[in-house]
Design an enzyme around this catalytic site. Structure first.
Site, PDB file in Angstrom:
ATOM      1  N   LYS A  33       0.829  -1.112   0.523  1.00  0.00           N
ATOM      2  CA  LYS A  33      -0.487  -0.184   0.251  1.00  0.00           C
ATOM      3  C   LYS A  33       0.828   1.280  -0.038  1.00  0.00           C
ATOM      4  CE  LYS A  33      -3.709  -2.366   2.658  1.00  0.00           C
ATOM      5  NZ  LYS A  33      -4.405  -1.550   4.244  1.00  0.00           N
ATOM      6  N   SER A  34       1.803   1.333  -0.168  1.00  0.00           N
ATOM      7  CA  SER A  34       3.047   2.172  -0.583  1.00  0.00           C
ATOM      8  C   SER A  34       2.343   3.709  -1.180  1.00  0.00           C
ATOM      9  CB  SER A  34       4.151   1.857  -1.334  1.00  0.00           C
ATOM     10  OG  SER A  34       5.309   3.061  -1.145  1.00  0.00           O
ATOM     11  N   ASN A  35       2.553   4.454  -0.320  1.00  0.00           N
ATOM     12  CA  ASN A  35       2.174   5.711  -0.664  1.00  0.00           C
ATOM     13  C   ASN A  35       3.647   5.980  -1.302  1.00  0.00           C
ATOM     14  OD1 ASN A  35      -0.009   6.326   0.593  1.00  0.00           O
ATOM     15  ND2 ASN A  35       1.435   6.188   2.493  1.00  0.00           N
TER      16      ASN A  35
END
Ligand SMILES: Cc1ncc(COP(=O)(O)O)c(C=O)c1O
Length: 336
Positions: free
Chosen positions: A89-91
């Protein structure tokens, strides 16, 4: 609190000469949070929030400021492919994919998730929408090794590659937050009641390093900076922040003195990406009282830390706190 005239110092002049992409929308707004303060009782400090969830392209957040420096260097190096790593889910990866699309660069993301997700996280959906090539691996160790291998294979075939470390938390990336502190100093020059504390989420350390270094260089060294960890122990984060600050000093050709790095690791709970009862309550309280949405992984835990400091009297009405919203709200959503 005095704001010195340090904006025109030599290191800040050096900073101006370093290539930077003009991608974000600055200055990001500072808003007061009076209803949240009221909900916290009579002894609560005055509260402000810096809206770096509004930095702009690729759905904003703190990574925009770092990527403006890191990708400007990649362009100067005539890089063709950008590779980076993060959680599923890396921003950071989502913002990198968006920037690469905008700049016409091929983007490869190595994302780790212990198990295949039962739904498609919004950030992963966007990674693919922005045209990034996604490699899924199962552990943090594997993602680093995979990035190194892919970068080497590409280099051997004659392709120019930028391999960006986790969170773009290099000294170059952290310059984004040195300039953010310059921006903050300008905004605060018209404030009667200036903050004596900044609270923010600190994980791969570049944000905190840039804020601490920038506070020194922009004449804001009276502000205490509390980085709240969503995953690692303070004993891991603080030395890493200090190391990045030394790297910033080397780039800006100056020694950057600083107080001991303050990292709060009491609000992690079971670990990275797992909400605690306090972080969920903080997310709800801020949304309900102020219409401001935090993210579950980073900023809600940072806010849980701030609320705890207020409720336990470590911060009182004699204080003024600036909470730095670093974005990430897409982690609340799944794609369909
Ligand atoms: C929304 C959000 N806030 C805070 C952080 C922490 O910033 P840093 O990694 O620079 O410590 C991150 C990234 O890790 C993030 O995505």
């Amino acid at each position: 609190m005095k704001i010195s005239n340090a904006l025109a110092t030599e290191p800040m002049r050096t900073l101006k000469e370093i290539p930077r992409l003009a991608m974000g929308f600055y200055p990001t707004p500072i808003e007061e949070l009076p209803r949240l303060r009221e909900a916290l009782g009579k002894n609560a400090p005055r509260l402000f929030i810096k809206r770096d969830d509004y930095t702009g392209p690729g759905f904003g957040g703190n990574k925009v400021r770092k990527l403006e420096y890191v990708l400007a260097q990649a362009l100067a190096d005539e890089v063709e492919v950008v590779i980076t790593i993060g959680g599923i889910k890396s921003n950071h990866c989502r913002a990198t994919a968006a920037f690469c699309a905008r700049l016409g660069l091929r983007c490869i993301l190595v994302l780790n998730s212990p198990a295949a997700p039962s739904y498609k996280p919004a950030n992963l959906f966007l990674d693919e929408l922005y045209g990034a090539e996604v490699h899924l691996v199962t552990s943090r160790e594997e993602r680093k090794a995979t990035m190194a291998r892919l970068a080497q294979e590409l280099r051997e075939s004659g392709v120019r590659v930028a391999a960006i470390p986790l969170g773009a938390s290099t000294p170059l990336g952290a310059l984004g937050f040195v300039s953010a502190m310059q921006e903050l100093a300008q905004q605060l020059s018209s404030f009667a009641d200036k903050p004596n504390y900044i609270f923010h989420a600190s994980s791969s350390c570049g944000t905190q390093a840039g804020i601490v270094a920038g506070a020194q260089l922009a004449g804001l060294s009276d502000i205490k900076i509390a980085g709240v960890s969503p995953d690692e122990a303070a004993s891991t984060i603080a030395p890493e922040v200090a190391e990045i600050i030394r790297g910033i000093g080397r780039i800006l050709k100056t020694e950057i003195p600083h107080e001991p790095i303050l990292v709060l690791d009491d609000y992690i709970g079971e670990g990275y990406g797992i909400s605690t009862p306090e972080s969920s309550a903080a997310l709800r309280l801020v949304a309900k009282t102020e219409g401001v949405v935090l993210d579950p992984t980073y900023t809600a835990k940072a806010m849980a830390g701030l609320l705890d400091w207020i409720r336990t009297g470590k911060l009182t009405r004699d204080d003024t706190v600036l909470f730095w919203h670093t974005g990430g709200q897409l982690a609340l959503f799944a794609a369909h």
